[in-house]
Structures are given as C-alpha cells and as structure tokens.
Design a protein around this motif. Structure first.
Motif, short mmCIF file in Angstrom:
data_model
loop_
_atom_site.label_atom_id
_atom_site.label_comp_id
_atom_site.label_asym_id
_atom_site.label_seq_id
_atom_site.Cartn_x
_atom_site.Cartn_y
_atom_site.Cartn_z
N ILE A 136 5.14 -9.01 -1.64
CA ILE A 136 4.75 -7.53 -2.19
C ILE A 136 3.28 -7.30 -1.78
O ILE A 136 2.51 -8.08 -2.01
CB ILE A 136 5.12 -7.52 -3.74
N ILE A 137 2.90 -6.15 -1.36
CA ILE A 137 1.78 -5.35 -1.14
C ILE A 137 1.52 -4.58 -2.18
O ILE A 137 2.31 -3.55 -2.49
CB ILE A 137 1.34 -5.00 0.32
N GLY A 138 0.39 -4.61 -2.96
CA GLY A 138 -0.10 -3.62 -3.91
C GLY A 138 -1.25 -2.75 -3.11
O GLY A 138 -2.19 -3.65 -2.67
N VAL A 139 -1.18 -1.40 -3.41
CA VAL A 139 -2.35 -0.85 -2.95
C VAL A 139 -3.03 0.07 -4.25
O VAL A 139 -2.49 0.50 -4.99
CB VAL A 139 -1.88 0.20 -1.88
N ASP A 140 -4.43 0.01 -4.34
CA ASP A 140 -5.33 0.80 -4.97
C ASP A 140 -5.83 1.64 -4.36
O ASP A 140 -7.09 1.75 -3.69
CB ASP A 140 -6.18 -0.08 -6.09
N PRO A 141 -5.33 2.84 -4.22
CA PRO A 141 -5.87 4.11 -3.29
C PRO A 141 -7.43 4.40 -3.58
O PRO A 141 -7.73 4.51 -4.58
CB PRO A 141 -4.84 5.11 -3.23
N GLY A 142 -8.10 4.71 -2.64
CA GLY A 142 -9.57 5.40 -2.78
C GLY A 142 -10.01 5.70 -1.36
O GLY A 142 -9.61 5.12 -0.39
N LEU A 143 -10.64 6.94 -1.22
CA LEU A 143 -11.46 7.07 -0.20
C LEU A 143 -12.51 6.20 0.44
O LEU A 143 -12.43 5.78 1.62
CB LEU A 143 -11.89 8.59 -0.20
N ARG A 144 -13.33 5.87 -0.45
CA ARG A 144 -14.39 4.96 0.01
C ARG A 144 -13.93 3.28 0.33
O ARG A 144 -14.24 2.89 1.38
CB ARG A 144 -15.67 4.93 -1.09
N ALA A 200 3.98 -1.28 -3.53
CA ALA A 200 3.56 -0.46 -4.89
C ALA A 200 2.19 0.16 -4.67
O ALA A 200 1.26 -0.50 -4.08
CB ALA A 200 3.57 -1.50 -5.99
N ILE A 201 2.01 1.10 -5.19
CA ILE A 201 0.80 1.76 -4.96
C ILE A 201 0.47 2.45 -6.45
O ILE A 201 1.41 2.87 -7.31
CB ILE A 201 1.14 2.98 -4.22
N GLU A 202 -0.92 2.81 -6.76
CA GLU A 202 -1.00 3.29 -7.85
C GLU A 202 -1.13 4.90 -7.83
O GLU A 202 -1.21 5.53 -6.94
CB GLU A 202 -2.67 3.08 -8.23
N ARG A 203 -0.17 5.57 -8.69
CA ARG A 203 -0.13 6.84 -8.89
C ARG A 203 -1.34 7.53 -9.08
O ARG A 203 -2.14 7.05 -9.86
CB ARG A 203 0.91 7.16 -9.95
N THR A 204 -1.76 8.81 -8.65
CA THR A 204 -3.00 9.41 -8.77
C THR A 204 -2.87 9.97 -10.35
O THR A 204 -2.08 10.66 -10.62
CB THR A 204 -3.11 10.48 -8.06
N PHE A 205 -3.96 9.66 -10.99
CA PHE A 205 -4.30 10.29 -12.47
C PHE A 205 -4.76 11.81 -12.11
O PHE A 205 -5.58 12.04 -11.13
CB PHE A 205 -4.98 9.32 -13.23
N ALA A 246 -6.62 10.15 0.40
CA ALA A 246 -6.31 8.92 0.78
C ALA A 246 -5.15 8.10 0.43
O ALA A 246 -4.78 7.44 1.21
CB ALA A 246 -7.79 8.09 0.18
N ARG A 247 -4.54 8.36 -0.87
CA ARG A 247 -3.29 8.18 -1.30
C ARG A 247 -2.26 8.28 -0.45
O ARG A 247 -1.26 7.59 0.13
CB ARG A 247 -3.15 8.69 -2.69
N GLY A 248 -2.13 9.62 0.13
CA GLY A 248 -1.24 10.10 1.22
C GLY A 248 -1.34 8.98 2.46
O GLY A 248 -0.09 8.81 3.02
N VAL A 249 -2.44 8.81 2.93
CA VAL A 249 -2.60 8.21 4.13
C VAL A 249 -1.95 6.72 3.85
O VAL A 249 -1.49 6.21 4.66
CB VAL A 249 -4.06 8.05 4.51
N ALA A 250 -2.14 6.15 2.43
CA ALA A 250 -1.83 4.67 2.23
C ALA A 250 -0.35 4.86 2.12
O ALA A 250 0.42 4.09 2.70
CB ALA A 250 -2.28 4.27 0.54
N LEU A 251 0.22 5.98 1.50
CA LEU A 251 1.78 5.95 1.38
C LEU A 251 2.50 6.10 2.82
O LEU A 251 3.44 5.45 3.05
CB LEU A 251 2.06 7.03 0.66
N LEU A 252 1.60 6.78 3.80
CA LEU A 252 2.33 7.08 5.13
C LEU A 252 2.06 5.50 5.84
O LEU A 252 3.02 5.33 6.46
CB LEU A 252 1.13 7.94 6.05
N VAL A 283 8.54 1.67 -1.46
CA VAL A 283 7.03 1.95 -2.26
C VAL A 283 7.45 2.46 -3.70
O VAL A 283 8.35 3.39 -4.05
CB VAL A 283 6.13 2.91 -1.71
N ALA A 284 7.11 1.56 -4.74
CA ALA A 284 7.05 1.79 -6.18
C ALA A 284 5.74 2.36 -6.65
O ALA A 284 4.69 1.87 -6.14
CB ALA A 284 7.50 0.62 -6.99
N GLU A 285 5.68 3.25 -7.52
CA GLU A 285 4.47 4.08 -7.68
C GLU A 285 4.43 3.58 -9.37
O GLU A 285 5.35 3.91 -9.95
CB GLU A 285 4.44 5.50 -7.54
#
Length: 166
Positions: free
Chosen positions: A3-11, A64-69, A83-89, A98-100
């Motif tokens: 499983i890969i987890g992703v914490d999206p961010g632009l920087r 799995a990816i963190e949902r945007t708050f 940035a989250r959209g790019v990760a989802l792509l 992908v679970a959120e």
C-alpha cells in the motif's frame, strides 16, 4: 498487500509504502516529492513525474490519500487541491484503487485523538512500523495514511461491505 499512502502538498508531497501481510505491517520505503520553486505548471509536472516514479519502483497494490480539509486561505486551498489532483492522477494512471481519509480521521485511527500533533503521529507510526525511518513529517503522515488503509481493508471491512450490499 503493498500500500502507498500519499500526503499531498505543493512544495512537498509525502509518500510512504508499507506491506500488510497476515495482520502484520512492514515499512518498505518513504520520502517526499519536492516541487521546487517557479512556474506552477512545472512544479505540478515535477510532482507527477516523481510520484509516478515512486509508484513504478515500489509497485503498490492499493493506495490511500489524505482528503483536503477546508483551508482558511482560499488561494492556498486551491493550490493544495491542484497538487492533490496531480497525486490522484498518478495513482489512477497506475490502476490503483484509492481510498481517501480526512486528516482528523487518520490521526484518530493512529493516535486515538483527532487533533493529535504531527510528532505524536510520527511516534505512533514508528511504534507500528519498527525500523521505519522518515525524513519529513509529510512522509510520516503518508505512512499513517497507508496504515489506516491497511487496517480498513482487512477481513472485517470486507465483511461490513458485504453486509451493506446485502
């Protein structure tokens, strides 16, 4: 299951890969994709390329990816969303399911408190994944997201899904 987890961010977009076999968790790898500075399109392209390379190298079975708050700063929320959209792509292009999860949902599952500090999350992830090393809080958060996915994709969650569909 890997499983890969992703914490999206632009920087910096954190990522963490774990193995979940027989109820046991094992750290595989973790890190962060850095976008650098400059043109937004180029930064998003770098994030996509780097995350795609991580996915190709570690070949996860699920994601799995963190949902945007909701962010108080609308322009910051928009940038994070891109940035989250790019990760989802990148995850979708790899054919991953992908679970959120919301940030407070991950913190509550890992630490027991939805408003836990980043250091508390990192300490619990380190306890759950002996020998794990992560260079940034983003990578620790990504590992936490992957752990939540592992626990929520076990036999109990499959039974709950079957009961809901009956």
């Amino acid at each position: 299951m890997r499983i890969i987890g992703v914490d999206p961010g632009l920087r910096r977009a954190g990522w963490g890969v774990i193995e979940h076999r027989g109820g046991r968790l094992r750290h595989v790898a973790s890190g962060a994709c850095l976008s650098g500075a400059g043109d937004l399109a180029a930064r998003l392209s770098r994030l996509h390329a780097d995350l795609s390379a991580v996915i190709a190298e570690h070949r996860p079975d699920a994601a799995a990816i963190e949902r945007t708050f909701v962010n108080a700063d609308p322009s910051g929320a928009l940038l994070l969303g891109q940035a989250r959209g790019v990760a989802l792509l990148a995850l979708a292009q790899a054919g991953l399911e992908v679970a959120e999860y919301a940030p407070n949902e991950v913190k509550k599952a890992i630490v027991g408190v939805g408003r836990a500090e980043k250091g508390q999350v990192a300490a619990m992830v380190a306890a759950l994944l002996p020998g794990a090393r992560a260079s940034t809080h983003d990578a620790w958060d990504a590992l936490a997201i992957a752990i939540v996915r592992a626990h929520r994709s076990g036999p109990a969650s499959r039974l709950a899904a079957l009961g809901a569909s009956a």
